[in-house]
Design an enzyme around this catalytic site. Structure first.
Site, PDB file in Angstrom:
ATOM      1  N   THR A 191       0.930  -1.155   0.169  1.00  0.00           N
ATOM      2  CA  THR A 191      -0.031  -0.004   0.078  1.00  0.00           C
ATOM      3  C   THR A 191       0.938   1.224   0.031  1.00  0.00           C
ATOM      4  OG1 THR A 191      -0.265   0.066   2.364  1.00  0.00           O
ATOM      5  CG2 THR A 191      -2.044  -1.133   1.061  1.00  0.00           C
ATOM      6  N   LEU A 235      -2.659   5.068  -0.965  1.00  0.00           N
ATOM      7  CA  LEU A 235      -4.082   4.488  -0.869  1.00  0.00           C
ATOM      8  C   LEU A 235      -4.376   3.221  -0.556  1.00  0.00           C
ATOM      9  CD1 LEU A 235      -5.102   6.053  -4.579  1.00  0.00           C
ATOM     10  CD2 LEU A 235      -5.412   6.992  -2.252  1.00  0.00           C
ATOM     11  N   HIS A 236      -4.298   3.182   0.812  1.00  0.00           N
ATOM     12  CA  HIS A 236      -4.132   1.713   1.549  1.00  0.00           C
ATOM     13  C   HIS A 236      -5.167   0.945   1.276  1.00  0.00           C
ATOM     14  CE1 HIS A 236      -0.600   3.227   3.732  1.00  0.00           C
ATOM     15  NE2 HIS A 236      -1.498   4.272   4.003  1.00  0.00           N
ATOM     16  N   ASP A 237      -6.451   1.240   1.867  1.00  0.00           N
ATOM     17  CA  ASP A 237      -7.749   0.438   1.559  1.00  0.00           C
ATOM     18  C   ASP A 237      -7.942   0.083   0.167  1.00  0.00           C
ATOM     19  OD1 ASP A 237      -7.900   0.472   4.377  1.00  0.00           O
ATOM     20  OD2 ASP A 237      -9.241   1.717   4.374  1.00  0.00           O
ATOM     21  N   CYS A 239      -6.248  -0.834  -2.149  1.00  0.00           N
ATOM     22  CA  CYS A 239      -5.600  -2.090  -2.781  1.00  0.00           C
ATOM     23  C   CYS A 239      -6.435  -3.135  -2.471  1.00  0.00           C
ATOM     24  CB  CYS A 239      -4.371  -2.315  -1.848  1.00  0.00           C
ATOM     25  SG  CYS A 239      -3.167  -1.071  -2.408  1.00  0.00           S
TER      26      CYS A 239
END
Lengths: 314, 318
Positions: A191, A235-237, A239
């Site tokens: 991420t 943009l962590h989530d 992914c």
């Protein structure tokens, strides 16, 4: 078509992940959403989730879940997400209300009644998912995969070795990781490479309703990223959703992963056995890298779809 | 003593690769071994001491090398066992060397280290290739030790590479986490030579063939010992890592780096050691975040010129 349940704590990057899923109705059918205490306290992030759904005219049924972790007190991510948990744009009050059922019962019913298998997409501490799998282990047979955002086998953010979602509720994470259900882990390894650049955020703000919203969310979210030396934002989530849509843009490896629940410095670390001859079978597909350009294109195209959809109805 | 000679005290748990380290040090013209201290680890401390004395006799260095026996168990926790699958029952691949005429000195390892460093301020390079227990005790005897040593090279830990005894921990730190952490937090000028670099630097059967062909006559017995003990070590690495006729030079590389820091690239990291009891016990927690807050700065080896290190090792026997 994949049937999914999104468990979240919006959260700037949660919001983008939800929008990404909403833009792909032919690939992803969102059976429902659940919320859990994490980035902010439960009431705030539930309110954020409902406001977001209302803003984009998406009446997805939503149920509130656990207010805090299995053990100990809730640690929130106010530093990154602000006082509301989704600071930045001011969204109007929601037309929707949460269901009058607990997230765990709601997920149970959705999974029981689903035709075929369901994919869980947790973007938050794993408290709700651990409660579900512990209270109703029979649902495991109807869950084909858990694509989650959490952990990191080479880096941490809250501590040197622990990522926020796992750090908040390590016991829940260990229950989920050892559940026997195939897990795809979007951790910090991938991420932090899923970066949207500042110029791309500026571009979003010149487009339609959904894009502008995301641009404004990322303006706030980037403040914290800048403190960490990034030009833009990870943009962590998204992914965890993007892998369901285009797994081919990710590089990954399968490892046996345990969650450290004790450790005097390492509580909440996801410990992967990367040795040549690991002692246990792999239980997690760990995402390690992403084709950033393809990933950002996927996000911007998804927002474009929503922009057009909203322009047509409003 | 000429000032280009590096004066070292080597702390060992002899051990096949410890033995190679001692042999190299005693044969190198750039190194003066001021003493060798022993510690439990690969085998128990008495066996480590006995092996060390026999290896010195085999090397026949031409000067006295005092040996001081050290800790027989970890700094704080209880003993968990030894690594005889790796190093053989006697620690040196079950090779039988003749008993040594020399015996260990009366001082403990920690006392010996503290006295030698105080008698030679700014002069002594410490090379630790076993558990960090003796160093931890030495620091307890003399908190000012960090300001009196020249430098410290430690074989232990890993940051990016997988662990060896557990998924994330290397044997020396795992075997005594509290000692390793005490050493890391002490302010000693440490270069950590961990699995990140030692797993990339190998001694191979081809190297041994070269030594057999080109080794000096006076070193034939040493080379024969290497051949026999490494046969055992190669076997372990075939089982554990799919290596063929090859083994990492953990401990020798640490000594080589102590003498020639140019062999490696290092990075300053804030480091602490997990002292819990679960899966990450003994792990090096390196805080690599943009704004690190955990641990104390040490130098961690992150890259190595392996070929040059391997050649350097072979060169003293040829």
């Amino acid at each position: 078509m994949r049937q999914i349940i999104i468990d979240c704590d919006p959260g700037h990057d949660d919001a983008i992940a939800i929008l990404l899923a909403l833009a792909h109705p032919d690939e992803l059918k969102i059976l429902g959403m659940t919320t859990v205490g994490g980035n902010q306290v439960l009431d705030k992030i539930t309110d954020n989730a409902l406001k977001l759904l209302s803003y984009v005219d998406a009446p997805i049924p939503l149920a509130k879940g656990a207010a805090g972790p299995l053990l100990g007190k809730l640690v929130t991510g106010e530093e990154a997400h602000g006082e509301t948990g989704m600071d930045g744009p001011i969204l109007p009050s929601s037309r929707y209300k949460p269901l009058d059922v607990h997230a765990v019962e709601f997920m149970l019913n959705l999974i029981r009644n689903a035709e075929g298998k369901v994919t869980l997409v947790p973007l938050a501490p794993l408290t709700n998912i651990a409660l579900l799998l512990t209270a109703y282990p029979e649902v495991k047979d109807k869950i084909d995969c858990i694509s989650l955002m959490g952990g990191g086998i080479g880096e941490g953010n809250v501590t040197a070795t622990a990522e926020f979602n796992i750090y908040v509720d390590p016991e829940a994470a260990q229950i989920v990781y050892q559940s026997g259900i195939p897990i795809v882990m979007s951790g910090l390894d991938v991420t932090n490479r899923a970066q949207i650049h500042a110029v791309e955020i500026e571009e979003l703000k010149r487009r339609g309703k959904a894009s502008v919203l995301v641009g404004e969310l990322l303006d706030f979210y980037s403040i914290y990223s800048k403190v960490l030396g990034y030009d833009g934002s990870a943009l962590h989530d998204p992914c965890a959703v993007a892998w369901l849509l285009k797994p081919e843009i990710f590089r990954s490896e399968a490892y046996h992963v345990e969650v450290e629940t004790k450790g005097d410095l390492t509580r909440g670390m996801t410990v992967a056995d990367r040795r040549k001859k690991p002692t246990q079978e792999a239980n997690v597909r760990v995402l390690l890298d992403v084709d950033r350009d393809a990933f950002i294109r996927m996000i911007t195209e998804a927002l474009d779809v929503l922009d057009r959809r909203l322009a047509a109805t409003n | 003593m000429p000032n280009n000679i590096v004066r070292v005290i080597i702390d060992v748990d002899t051990g096949i690769d410890d033995a190679l380290t001692i042999l190299y040090a005693l044969k190198s013209k750039e190194i003066r071994v001021e003493g060798i201290t022993t510690v439990f680890g690969n085998i128990d401390v008495d066996q480590a001491t006995d092996n060390t004395l026999r290896i010195i006799q085999l090397a026949d260095p031409g000067y006295d090398v005092p040996v001081a026996r050290g800790a027989d168990r970890p700094y704080k926790r209880s003993l968990t066992g030894f690594a005889d699958s790796v190093h053989g029952e006697n620690g040196i691949g079950n090779v039988k060397l003749p008993p040594a005429s020399q015996t260990a000195v009366a001082e403990s390892a920690a006392e010996f280290i503290v006295r030698m460093v105080n008698e030679n301020p700014g002069e002594i390079v410490l090379v630790a290739t076993g558990r960090m227990t003796n160093l931890a005790f030495a620091l307890k005897l003399d908190e000012q030790l960090p300001f009196k040593v020249k430098s410290v090279a430690i074989m232990g830990g890993t940051v990016h590479a997988p662990g060896n005894v557990t998924p994330v921990a290397e044997a020396n730190f795992w075997g005594d986490p509290e000692a390793a952490d005490a050493v890391m937090q002490s302010g000693l000028p440490i270069t950590m030579v961990g699995l990140d670099v030692t797993m990339r630097t190998h001694i191979t059967q081809q190297h041994l063939d070269l030594l057999n062909r080109f080794g000096k006559e006076e070193n034939k017995a040493i080379i024969a010992f290497m051949q026999q003990s490494l046969a055992h070590y190669f076997g372990f690495y075939t089982d554990s890592n799919n290596y063929i006729g090859s083994a990492p030079m953990h401990d020798p590389l640490t000594l080589l780096v102590a003498v020639d820091p140019g062999l490696v690239k290092t990075q300053t990291m804030k480091v602490s050691i997990d002292c819990g009891d679960s899966i990450s016990a003994g792990m090096v927690v390196a805080d690599l975040r943009t704004k690190p807050s955990m641990g104390r700065d040490i130098q961690v080896c992150v890259d190595v010129d392996a070929q040059r290190a391997e050649r350097q090792f072979l060169s003293v026997f040829m």
